[in-house]
Design an enzyme around this catalytic site. Sequence first.
Site, PDB file in Angstrom:
ATOM      1  N   ARG A  75     -18.295   4.980  10.278  1.00  0.00           N
ATOM      2  CA  ARG A  75     -18.657   5.731   9.070  1.00  0.00           C
ATOM      3  C   ARG A  75     -20.109   5.435   8.697  1.00  0.00           C
ATOM      4  O   ARG A  75     -20.771   4.601   9.321  1.00  0.00           O
ATOM      5  CB  ARG A  75     -17.693   5.435   7.919  1.00  0.00           C
ATOM      6  CG  ARG A  75     -17.569   3.990   7.507  1.00  0.00           C
ATOM      7  CD  ARG A  75     -16.655   3.861   6.290  1.00  0.00           C
ATOM      8  NE  ARG A  75     -15.992   2.581   6.273  1.00  0.00           N
ATOM      9  CZ  ARG A  75     -15.621   1.984   5.140  1.00  0.00           C
ATOM     10  NH1 ARG A  75     -15.821   2.547   3.983  1.00  0.00           N
ATOM     11  NH2 ARG A  75     -15.012   0.813   5.188  1.00  0.00           N
ATOM     12  N   GLY A 114     -18.347  -2.491  12.710  1.00  0.00           N
ATOM     13  CA  GLY A 114     -17.497  -2.414  11.511  1.00  0.00           C
ATOM     14  C   GLY A 114     -18.248  -2.983  10.310  1.00  0.00           C
ATOM     15  O   GLY A 114     -17.653  -3.544   9.391  1.00  0.00           O
ATOM     16  N   LYS A 150      -2.919  -8.474  16.531  1.00  0.00           N
ATOM     17  CA  LYS A 150      -3.762  -9.668  16.341  1.00  0.00           C
ATOM     18  C   LYS A 150      -3.293 -10.809  17.246  1.00  0.00           C
ATOM     19  O   LYS A 150      -4.114 -11.540  17.804  1.00  0.00           O
ATOM     20  CB  LYS A 150      -3.747 -10.118  14.874  1.00  0.00           C
ATOM     21  CG  LYS A 150      -4.512  -9.204  13.943  1.00  0.00           C
ATOM     22  CD  LYS A 150      -6.003  -9.227  14.226  1.00  0.00           C
ATOM     23  CE  LYS A 150      -6.795  -8.350  13.272  1.00  0.00           C
ATOM     24  NZ  LYS A 150      -8.204  -8.205  13.654  1.00  0.00           N
ATOM     25  N   ASP A 167     -18.980   4.101  17.842  1.00  0.00           N
ATOM     26  CA  ASP A 167     -17.514   4.040  17.921  1.00  0.00           C
ATOM     27  C   ASP A 167     -17.149   2.988  18.973  1.00  0.00           C
ATOM     28  O   ASP A 167     -17.457   3.154  20.153  1.00  0.00           O
ATOM     29  CB  ASP A 167     -16.985   5.426  18.343  1.00  0.00           C
ATOM     30  CG  ASP A 167     -15.467   5.459  18.438  1.00  0.00           C
ATOM     31  OD1 ASP A 167     -14.840   4.384  18.268  1.00  0.00           O
ATOM     32  OD2 ASP A 167     -14.908   6.549  18.671  1.00  0.00           O
ATOM     33  N   TYR A 212       0.106  -4.495  13.141  1.00  0.00           N
ATOM     34  CA  TYR A 212      -1.162  -5.229  12.935  1.00  0.00           C
ATOM     35  C   TYR A 212      -1.028  -6.673  13.433  1.00  0.00           C
ATOM     36  O   TYR A 212      -1.873  -7.167  14.185  1.00  0.00           O
ATOM     37  CB  TYR A 212      -1.491  -5.178  11.442  1.00  0.00           C
ATOM     38  CG  TYR A 212      -2.695  -5.968  11.000  1.00  0.00           C
ATOM     39  CD1 TYR A 212      -3.980  -5.603  11.405  1.00  0.00           C
ATOM     40  CD2 TYR A 212      -2.550  -7.053  10.133  1.00  0.00           C
ATOM     41  CE1 TYR A 212      -5.084  -6.319  10.957  1.00  0.00           C
ATOM     42  CE2 TYR A 212      -3.647  -7.761   9.684  1.00  0.00           C
ATOM     43  CZ  TYR A 212      -4.915  -7.391  10.100  1.00  0.00           C
ATOM     44  OH  TYR A 212      -6.013  -8.103   9.655  1.00  0.00           O
ATOM     45  N   GLN A 238     -15.143  -4.175   4.363  1.00  0.00           N
ATOM     46  CA  GLN A 238     -15.084  -5.204   3.319  1.00  0.00           C
ATOM     47  C   GLN A 238     -15.812  -6.482   3.736  1.00  0.00           C
ATOM     48  O   GLN A 238     -16.603  -7.037   2.985  1.00  0.00           O
ATOM     49  CB  GLN A 238     -13.620  -5.535   2.973  1.00  0.00           C
ATOM     50  CG  GLN A 238     -13.511  -6.383   1.722  1.00  0.00           C
ATOM     51  CD  GLN A 238     -12.163  -7.096   1.590  1.00  0.00           C
ATOM     52  OE1 GLN A 238     -11.234  -6.874   2.353  1.00  0.00           O
ATOM     53  NE2 GLN A 238     -12.062  -7.960   0.603  1.00  0.00           N
ATOM     54  N   ASP A 246     -21.244   1.098  12.620  1.00  0.00           N
ATOM     55  CA  ASP A 246     -19.922   1.510  12.117  1.00  0.00           C
ATOM     56  C   ASP A 246     -19.684   2.955  12.527  1.00  0.00           C
ATOM     57  O   ASP A 246     -20.618   3.677  12.881  1.00  0.00           O
ATOM     58  CB  ASP A 246     -19.870   1.376  10.585  1.00  0.00           C
ATOM     59  CG  ASP A 246     -18.451   1.185  10.066  1.00  0.00           C
ATOM     60  OD1 ASP A 246     -18.123   0.092   9.582  1.00  0.00           O
ATOM     61  OD2 ASP A 246     -17.644   2.156  10.139  1.00  0.00           O
TER      62      ASP A 246
HETATM   63  P1  NAD Z   1     -12.312  -2.769   6.743  1.00  0.00           P
HETATM   64  O1  NAD Z   1     -11.265  -1.774   7.001  1.00  0.00           O
HETATM   65  O2  NAD Z   1     -12.828  -2.927   5.367  1.00  0.00           O
HETATM   66  O3  NAD Z   1     -13.560  -2.504   7.700  1.00  0.00           O
HETATM   67  C1  NAD Z   1     -13.416  -2.122   9.042  1.00  0.00           C
HETATM   68  C2  NAD Z   1     -14.618  -1.250   9.397  1.00  0.00           C
HETATM   69  O4  NAD Z   1     -14.472  -0.834  10.755  1.00  0.00           O
HETATM   70  C3  NAD Z   1     -14.708   0.044   8.554  1.00  0.00           C
HETATM   71  O5  NAD Z   1     -15.982   0.148   7.970  1.00  0.00           O
HETATM   72  C4  NAD Z   1     -14.443   1.152   9.559  1.00  0.00           C
HETATM   73  O6  NAD Z   1     -15.185   2.334   9.308  1.00  0.00           O
HETATM   74  C5  NAD Z   1     -14.905   0.500  10.853  1.00  0.00           C
HETATM   75  N1  NAD Z   1     -14.291   1.144  12.031  1.00  0.00           N
HETATM   76  C6  NAD Z   1     -13.029   1.629  12.147  1.00  0.00           C
HETATM   77  N2  NAD Z   1     -12.841   2.168  13.368  1.00  0.00           N
HETATM   78  C7  NAD Z   1     -14.012   2.008  14.030  1.00  0.00           C
HETATM   79  C8  NAD Z   1     -14.463   2.355  15.318  1.00  0.00           C
HETATM   80  N3  NAD Z   1     -13.648   3.009  16.178  1.00  0.00           N
HETATM   81  N4  NAD Z   1     -15.712   2.028  15.689  1.00  0.00           N
HETATM   82  C9  NAD Z   1     -16.550   1.406  14.837  1.00  0.00           C
HETATM   83  N5  NAD Z   1     -16.196   1.047  13.576  1.00  0.00           N
HETATM   84  C10 NAD Z   1     -14.940   1.356  13.185  1.00  0.00           C
HETATM   85  O7  NAD Z   1     -11.765  -4.161   7.307  1.00  0.00           O
HETATM   86  P2  NAD Z   1     -12.169  -5.641   6.860  1.00  0.00           P
HETATM   87  O8  NAD Z   1     -11.283  -6.039   5.746  1.00  0.00           O
HETATM   88  O9  NAD Z   1     -13.643  -5.737   6.696  1.00  0.00           O
HETATM   89  O10 NAD Z   1     -11.681  -6.447   8.146  1.00  0.00           O
HETATM   90  C11 NAD Z   1     -12.552  -6.800   9.197  1.00  0.00           C
HETATM   91  C12 NAD Z   1     -11.771  -7.606  10.206  1.00  0.00           C
HETATM   92  O11 NAD Z   1     -11.221  -8.772   9.571  1.00  0.00           O
HETATM   93  C13 NAD Z   1     -10.563  -6.886  10.812  1.00  0.00           C
HETATM   94  O12 NAD Z   1     -10.400  -7.287  12.154  1.00  0.00           O
HETATM   95  C14 NAD Z   1      -9.403  -7.377  10.004  1.00  0.00           C
HETATM   96  O13 NAD Z   1      -8.201  -7.322  10.720  1.00  0.00           O
HETATM   97  C15 NAD Z   1      -9.819  -8.814   9.749  1.00  0.00           C
HETATM   98  N6  NAD Z   1      -9.158  -9.395   8.586  1.00  0.00           N
HETATM   99  C16 NAD Z   1      -9.419  -8.935   7.337  1.00  0.00           C
HETATM  100  C17 NAD Z   1      -8.751  -9.508   6.241  1.00  0.00           C
HETATM  101  C18 NAD Z   1      -9.018  -9.032   4.835  1.00  0.00           C
HETATM  102  O14 NAD Z   1      -8.321  -9.498   3.905  1.00  0.00           O
HETATM  103  N7  NAD Z   1      -9.984  -8.157   4.614  1.00  0.00           N
HETATM  104  C19 NAD Z   1      -7.827 -10.537   6.451  1.00  0.00           C
HETATM  105  C20 NAD Z   1      -7.545 -10.941   7.747  1.00  0.00           C
HETATM  106  C21 NAD Z   1      -8.245 -10.383   8.812  1.00  0.00           C
HETATM  107  N1  SER Z   2      -5.629  -8.942   4.223  1.00  0.00           N
HETATM  108  C1  SER Z   2      -5.048  -8.566   5.461  1.00  0.00           C
HETATM  109  C2  SER Z   2      -3.953  -7.588   5.254  1.00  0.00           C
HETATM  110  O1  SER Z   2      -3.321  -7.630   4.224  1.00  0.00           O
HETATM  111  C3  SER Z   2      -4.507  -9.774   6.182  1.00  0.00           C
HETATM  112  O2  SER Z   2      -4.875  -9.662   7.501  1.00  0.00           O
HETATM  113  O3  SER Z   2      -3.721  -6.803   6.123  1.00  0.00           O
END
Ligand code: NAD
Ligand code: SER
Length: 314
Positions: A38, A10, A148, A54, A144, A14, A36
């Site tokens: 993508r 992934g 988690k 994947d 979600y 972000q 990733d």
């Molecule tokens: P994001 O959606 O920006 O990135 C996730 C990445 O995973 C994407 O690039 C997507 O293409 C890739 N992906 C999706 N399906 C896939 C697959 N089958 N195989 C391989 N790659 C795949 O998410 P993020 O914000 O970077 O979050 C990363 C982690 O942090 C997640 O577990 C999310 O729940 C957790 N998280 C994020 C936040 C936040 O505010 N961004 C807050 C709490 C927890």
């Molecule tokens: N930033 C995340 C969301 O809003 C929190 O896990 O889903």
Amino acid sequence: MIKEKILVIGASGQIGVELTLALRKIYGNANVVASDLREQNPLLEGTGPYVSLDVMNKEMLHVQVIRQNITQIYLLAAILSATGEKNPNLAWHLNMQGLLNVLDIAREEKLNKVYWPSSIAVFGPTSPKQNCPQQTIIEPITVYGISKYAGEFWCNYYNQRYGVDVRSLRYPGLISYKSAPGGGTTDYAIEIFHEAIENKKYECFLQEDTYLPMMYMPDAIKATIELMEAPAKNISIRTSYNISAMSFSPKEIAASIKKHIPEFSIHYKPDYRQKIANSWPQSIDDSVAANDWNWKSGYDLDKMVKDMLDNIKK
Ligand code: NAD
Ligand code: SER
């Protein structure tokens, strides 16, 4: 020192982009493999190895782990809160099966460490709203949050039963400018900057007084690396650690932006994401993380706002 070879799953998301770049600084570019579903994010191009992968394809993942001599996995692939409500089956499937695939391979290949993030979304309407503790009532209302919370217990299970050194943080809403957010309820706190700079106005999908726990990305990267580098004996929580930095409402972040862009205006048009936001705590108690591995945040609201505006304008 053990030579580590890290796989980030992934990596184009972000958090993935910034975490991959930070890990490459520590472990060397060649020792951090980005992956990733993508295409590679342009910010990662030329900085180290990239494979298309994947996480749902366990066999392919297993082959990569063996072929690349991987010793640690950071699993970031997931569907976040707002997108998850549009397709609950897909969110449950990816968030659960992706984690189980990684934990199984970590057990079979005796990987040194695994990182997997949880979220403040594990908490629900019956959890305390202020300074929500590490251990409390947890009744999430989103798919979600359910995925988690279940994932936290799988991490604990693989640690207790098989000795997998898997570590986790309950991230708050993360704010960053390098790569776009992936469909969360807290994404308004990123969109607002781009709209403020480009159009001097923003229509917010949450009400003005919706307080949520938030964190600037440099703090999230710091917390992740500090947790992963802490001695195993210091890690008392094998589900997922609360961490915290700041709590603010749309009205407050708008006021902070107005200090730099006086003509900026905001109006409010709450949608389905309001219900999700209302179910989460407004602030988080992270004293267990502070005690166990000295966690301390570095950014408050005004410091984060200034840095975001400076960098997006660049
Ligand atoms: P994001 O959606 O920006 O990135 C996730 C990445 O995973 C994407 O690039 C997507 O293409 C890739 N992906 C999706 N399906 C896939 C697959 N089958 N195989 C391989 N790659 C795949 O998410 P993020 O914000 O970077 O979050 C990363 C982690 O942090 C997640 O577990 C999310 O729940 C957790 N998280 C994020 C936040 C936040 O505010 N961004 C807050 C709490 C927890
Ligand atoms: N930033 C995340 C969301 O809003 C929190 O896990 O889903």
